[in-house]
Scaffold this motif. Structure first.
Motif, PDB file in Angstrom:
ATOM      1  N   ARG A 426       0.618  -1.192  -0.149  1.00  0.00           N
ATOM      2  CA  ARG A 426      -0.041   0.082   0.052  1.00  0.00           C
ATOM      3  C   ARG A 426       0.734   1.278   0.128  1.00  0.00           C
ATOM      4  N   GLY A 427       2.037   1.277   0.397  1.00  0.00           N
ATOM      5  CA  GLY A 427       2.961   2.417   0.426  1.00  0.00           C
ATOM      6  C   GLY A 427       2.750   3.333   1.602  1.00  0.00           C
ATOM      7  N   ILE A 428       3.329   4.249   1.716  1.00  0.00           N
ATOM      8  CA  ILE A 428       3.093   5.260   2.623  1.00  0.00           C
ATOM      9  C   ILE A 428       3.059   6.797   2.201  1.00  0.00           C
ATOM     10  N   ALA A 429       1.850   7.399   2.692  1.00  0.00           N
ATOM     11  CA  ALA A 429       1.600   8.585   2.350  1.00  0.00           C
ATOM     12  C   ALA A 429       2.299   9.660   2.681  1.00  0.00           C
ATOM     13  N   PRO A 430       2.742  10.734   1.805  1.00  0.00           N
ATOM     14  CA  PRO A 430       4.038  11.638   2.211  1.00  0.00           C
ATOM     15  C   PRO A 430       3.527  12.373   3.356  1.00  0.00           C
ATOM     16  N   GLU A 431       2.419  12.776   3.856  1.00  0.00           N
ATOM     17  CA  GLU A 431       2.074  13.465   4.648  1.00  0.00           C
ATOM     18  C   GLU A 431       2.534  12.717   6.074  1.00  0.00           C
ATOM     19  N   PHE A 432       2.309  11.357   6.060  1.00  0.00           N
ATOM     20  CA  PHE A 432       2.376  10.517   7.347  1.00  0.00           C
ATOM     21  C   PHE A 432       3.966  10.155   7.202  1.00  0.00           C
ATOM     22  N   MET A 433       4.758  10.393   6.361  1.00  0.00           N
ATOM     23  CA  MET A 433       6.187  10.003   6.217  1.00  0.00           C
ATOM     24  C   MET A 433       6.982  10.591   7.680  1.00  0.00           C
ATOM     25  N   ALA A 434       6.522  11.850   8.026  1.00  0.00           N
ATOM     26  CA  ALA A 434       7.410  12.886   8.960  1.00  0.00           C
ATOM     27  C   ALA A 434       7.213  12.234  10.339  1.00  0.00           C
ATOM     28  N   ARG A 435       6.095  11.517  10.611  1.00  0.00           N
ATOM     29  CA  ARG A 435       5.762  11.011  11.989  1.00  0.00           C
ATOM     30  C   ARG A 435       5.911   9.556  11.786  1.00  0.00           C
ATOM     31  N   LEU A 436       6.566   8.922  10.700  1.00  0.00           N
ATOM     32  CA  LEU A 436       6.505   7.381  10.762  1.00  0.00           C
ATOM     33  C   LEU A 436       6.835   6.640  11.879  1.00  0.00           C
ATOM     34  N   PHE A 437       8.132   7.421  12.652  1.00  0.00           N
ATOM     35  CA  PHE A 437       8.800   6.686  13.565  1.00  0.00           C
ATOM     36  C   PHE A 437       8.486   7.427  14.984  1.00  0.00           C
ATOM     37  N   MET A 466      19.238   3.780  16.864  1.00  0.00           N
ATOM     38  CA  MET A 466      20.146   4.767  17.307  1.00  0.00           C
ATOM     39  C   MET A 466      21.123   4.165  18.368  1.00  0.00           C
ATOM     40  N   LEU A 467      20.815   3.447  19.456  1.00  0.00           N
ATOM     41  CA  LEU A 467      21.421   2.694  20.289  1.00  0.00           C
ATOM     42  C   LEU A 467      22.592   1.928  19.808  1.00  0.00           C
ATOM     43  N   HIS A 468      22.506   1.328  18.401  1.00  0.00           N
ATOM     44  CA  HIS A 468      23.222   0.566  17.766  1.00  0.00           C
ATOM     45  C   HIS A 468      24.352   1.608  17.025  1.00  0.00           C
ATOM     46  N   HIS A 469      24.126   3.074  17.076  1.00  0.00           N
ATOM     47  CA  HIS A 469      24.933   3.899  16.343  1.00  0.00           C
ATOM     48  C   HIS A 469      24.706   3.688  14.732  1.00  0.00           C
ATOM     49  N   GLY A 470      23.497   3.320  14.482  1.00  0.00           N
ATOM     50  CA  GLY A 470      22.888   2.928  12.941  1.00  0.00           C
ATOM     51  C   GLY A 470      21.824   3.968  12.719  1.00  0.00           C
ATOM     52  N   THR A 471      21.367   3.716  11.515  1.00  0.00           N
ATOM     53  CA  THR A 471      20.270   4.434  11.019  1.00  0.00           C
ATOM     54  C   THR A 471      19.012   3.696  10.535  1.00  0.00           C
ATOM     55  N   LEU A 472      17.866   4.077  10.621  1.00  0.00           N
ATOM     56  CA  LEU A 472      16.805   3.401   9.999  1.00  0.00           C
ATOM     57  C   LEU A 472      15.980   4.412   9.141  1.00  0.00           C
ATOM     58  N   THR A 473      15.648   4.219   7.703  1.00  0.00           N
ATOM     59  CA  THR A 473      15.077   4.905   6.883  1.00  0.00           C
ATOM     60  C   THR A 473      14.129   4.457   6.048  1.00  0.00           C
ATOM     61  N   ALA A 474      13.057   5.055   5.910  1.00  0.00           N
ATOM     62  CA  ALA A 474      12.043   4.604   4.979  1.00  0.00           C
ATOM     63  C   ALA A 474      11.831   5.562   3.515  1.00  0.00           C
ATOM     64  N   ALA A 475      11.367   4.927   2.775  1.00  0.00           N
ATOM     65  CA  ALA A 475      11.175   5.586   1.532  1.00  0.00           C
ATOM     66  C   ALA A 475      10.037   4.902   0.754  1.00  0.00           C
ATOM     67  N   SER A 476       9.191   5.824   0.008  1.00  0.00           N
ATOM     68  CA  SER A 476       7.892   5.462  -0.506  1.00  0.00           C
ATOM     69  C   SER A 476       7.674   6.394  -1.644  1.00  0.00           C
ATOM     70  N   ARG A 477       7.074   6.021  -2.860  1.00  0.00           N
ATOM     71  CA  ARG A 477       6.582   6.900  -3.818  1.00  0.00           C
ATOM     72  C   ARG A 477       5.033   7.148  -3.292  1.00  0.00           C
ATOM     73  N   GLY A 478       4.827   6.919  -2.362  1.00  0.00           N
ATOM     74  CA  GLY A 478       3.259   7.428  -1.961  1.00  0.00           C
ATOM     75  C   GLY A 478       2.380   6.116  -1.856  1.00  0.00           C
ATOM     76  N   HIS A 479       0.961   6.029  -1.990  1.00  0.00           N
ATOM     77  CA  HIS A 479      -0.160   5.247  -1.970  1.00  0.00           C
ATOM     78  C   HIS A 479       0.070   4.093  -2.957  1.00  0.00           C
ATOM     79  N   GLY A 480       0.061   2.925  -2.980  1.00  0.00           N
ATOM     80  CA  GLY A 480      -0.094   2.014  -3.869  1.00  0.00           C
ATOM     81  C   GLY A 480       1.286   1.853  -4.464  1.00  0.00           C
ATOM     82  N   HIS A 481       2.590   2.284  -4.002  1.00  0.00           N
ATOM     83  CA  HIS A 481       3.837   2.145  -4.475  1.00  0.00           C
ATOM     84  C   HIS A 481       4.777   1.439  -3.686  1.00  0.00           C
ATOM     85  N   GLY A 482       4.190   0.854  -2.497  1.00  0.00           N
ATOM     86  CA  GLY A 482       5.139  -0.100  -1.765  1.00  0.00           C
ATOM     87  C   GLY A 482       5.791   0.886  -0.809  1.00  0.00           C
TER      88      GLY A 482
END
Length: 639
Positions: A426-437, A466-482
């Motif tokens: 279903r993907g992630i809407a752009p407006e939700f990406m900012a509060r995903l975590f 973050m406690l592992h000194h690493g990063t976790l990121t998300a990317a999506s082209r929006g609804h329906g794009h995974g």
């Protein structure tokens, strides 16, 4: 400047002038010229404008420099002098207006004194002026005493600034526009042009630079004087008022934002409580219903197997829910910790994929794995990394469309080992990406969302990364794009190949090991008796600390499993007494099995004398392995 000051100045001029031209005071013509020149020089040094008129003439015989600077070519007329010439007495003009070139007005208060000849007759008039232009124009315009005032003719530049303007701005007599803030210049000039063009009054608020270079807010009014065909500008300082209004507006905005935040917090709290209630009740309902099926003697073996699987899955769901809530509480209080050691991310990912394949198959989702076995190890906490990977995989399955695939890749990029989990759902809407975590964030309404959960998993995973000194990121082209989630963790110092799949050690057996279970809940005791007996252990039980001591004295066990919260005497007190020198079984390994599951609870248990702290709900495989290792270590030490 008082009238007395004007009179005194006039008397001094009279004395100088009379002495300078009197023949009785001189012995020669040259001396007379010198005295006259000296008198004239002294008059020019006076700060007050003054002039000497000899008879009813339009031009004075002598005019001081101050007089010339103030009035230029303008002078008193016969009408101003006639009263003094006729009466021989002093007079005053309260306000005399001189109109200079360009139409500029100068307003003066004038003191007049008769100039007496040698025989006492009146031969002229001495005039001394006080400049009252600023006060007169301010009064005419209705301006405050501290206002800045400037003026000019329609067809020329500014030719008048009051003294307050010069002292406040340090601008002297330069163009008034140069004192304006650059951001206010255009609109101020529009207001000025409107006033001049339409012969009206126009008001605007603008910033004017002070002598120290700082800008202050002023209310600026432009108006016209039709009679003189001149414009006037009046600026009143409103900086303090404007600043107070700005601060008040900021406070109002802060209060509004705080109120909105509080209302949003209340909404989130209500949604969260509703979600918690749902997530707790749903598995309880499942377990309750399937227990009824198990109790029905007519249920087939297949149905009983299905019931056990459903109950087990619901219990695990509740366990994960409690663990997530505890992790969020630890993260908020800064008590979320990791134990960093070299571990294989590739191995952890393989194990996690193996566990999630069944649920993925039920959703008709395929998992495609691409793992580079040469990536080496990472500096990490194996249990916490598994928690992160489980969350990413379960989310990918949860939000994937039926018939789609999930691509799981483990690769290395310089000093980082990277896991990519890419779904085609279903993907992630752009407006939700900012509060995903952010904790408690979910894309669906509490009543209408299509998937279970509290919205805590990604927030906890982000904290752990973050406690592992690493990063976790998300990317999506929006609804329906995974969506693609990318986990990056620093590689360990030494690269060690990941273990081959299926190389795990066989589960230990407890043959010949006697275990004492101390717990006031008979249901826990009975279940553990069955499970440990299946692992080969001989199991005794006690419902209290007192009963446990009697059991140990009668038949010392190889290991003790003890609850903490028990009536009468808790587990801490029991194990402390067990560790006293005189107590039987004082060196027997003891494991705390308790619902008090925080890190501080673990430290307290170890401090009381327990060898290990295992939180409830109990991981039976880990419990069996722990009992085996502790007993084996004790037996080895006793040889």
């Amino acid at each position: 400047m008082t009238d007395g000051d004007l009179d005194t100045a006039g008397e001094i001029v009279h004395t100088l002038y009379v002495q300078a031209r009197s023949p009785l005071a001189t012995s020669s013509v040259d001396e007379a010229k010198r005295r006259r020149r000296t008198a004239s020089e002294l008059m020019h040094r006076f700060a007050l404008p003054m002039a000497v008129y000899e008879g009813p003439t339009h031009r004075p015989a002598i005019a001081s420099d101050a007089w010339t600077r103030l009035l230029g070519a303008a002078h008193l007329g016969p009408a101003d002098l006639s009263a003094v010439l006729e009466s021989g007495t002093s007079a005053r003009i309260a306000e005399r207006t001189f109109v200079l070139l360009g139409g500029r007005e100068v307003h003066c208060r004038v003191a007049l004194q008769p100039l007496h000849g040698d025989l006492g007759d009146v031969e002229g008039v001495i005039a001394v002026c006080a400049d009252i232009t600023d006060a007169t124009i301010a009064r005419r315009l209705g301006a405050e005493p501290e206002a800045l005032v400037w003026s000019g003719p329609l067809d020329a530049m500014t030719d008048y600034h009051n003294a307050r303007w010069s002292s406040a701005t340090g601008g002297g007599t330069g163009p008034w526009q140069t004192s304006l803030h650059g951001d206010d210049l255009d609109r101020t000039m529009r207001a000025f042009s409107e006033a001049v063009r339409n012969r009206i009054s126009s008001t605007i608020e603008a910033r004017i630079r002070s002598a120290n270079g700082e800008y202050g807010w002023h209310r600026v009014q432009f108006s016209m004087s039709p009679a003189l065909d001149r414009w006037y500008g009046v600026a009143t300082n409103i900086h303090v008022v404007r600043q107070a209004e700005t601060e008040r507006a900021e406070l109002v905005e802060l209060e509004r934002a705080a109120r909105d935040d509080a209302e949003q917090a209340n909404r989130l709290k209500d949604q969260f409580l509703a979600s918690v209630s749902h997530e707790l009740r749903a598995p309880l309902t499942t377990m309750s219903l399937w227990i009824r099926v198990l109790r029905d003697a007519s249920s087939s073996a297949a149905l009983r197997t299905q019931a056990v699987a459903a109950i087990d899955e619901s219990a695990q769901a509740q366990s994960r829910l409690v663990a997530d809530l505890l992790d969020v509480a630890r993260a908020i209080s800064g008590k979320l910790f990791v134990d960093l050691r070299p571990v294989s991310l590739a191995g952890i990912v393989r194990a996690a994929v193996a566990d999630v394949r069944a649920s993925a198959a039920r959703e008709h989702v395929e998992i495609v794995v691409h793992i580079d076995d040469t990536v080496g190890k990472v500096d990490g906490d194996a249990h916490r990394i598994r928690q992160i990977v489980d969350n990413l995989l379960s989310n990918a399955v949860k939000f994937s469309d039926a018939g789609s695939a999930i691509d799981v890749t483990v690769r290395r990029n310089r000093r980082m080992v990277i896991l990519d989990v890419m779904d085609h759902g279903r993907g992630i809407a752009p407006e939700f990406m900012a509060r995903l975590f952010q904790p408690f964030s979910q894309t669906d309404d509490a009543l209408t969302r299509s998937h279970a959960g509290l919205g805590l998993g990604l927030s906890i995973a982000h904290q752990l990364v973050m406690l592992h000194h690493g990063t976790l990121t998300a990317a999506s082209r929006g609804h329906g794009h995974g969506a693609t989630f990318t986990l990056s963790i620093p590689a360990a110092s030494h690269r060690v190949p990941s273990p081959a799949p299926g190389s795990a050690l066989a589960a230990p057996v407890l043959d010949g090991i006697r275990v004492l279970i101390v717990d006031d809940d008979w249901r826990v005791r009975d279940a553990l008796v069955i499970l440990l007996a299946r692992a080969g252990a001989a199991v005794d039980t006690a419902g209290s600390a007192t009963a446990a001591r009697a059991q140990i004295e009668a038949n010392t066990p190889d290991a003790v499993l003890c609850d903490i919260a028990m009536p009468g005497e808790d587990g801490y007190s029991f194990v402390r007494q067990l560790r006293t020198a005189a107590a039987p079984g004082g060196t027997v390994p003891a494991i705390a099995l308790t619902a008090h599951a925080s890190a501080s609870d673990g430290h307290r248990a170890l401090g009381a004398g327990f060898n290990l702290h295992l939180p409830k709900p109990i991981d039976v495989e880990r419990l069996v392995a722990s009992v085996y290792e502790l007993v084996a270590a004790r037996r080895s030490a006793m040889r």
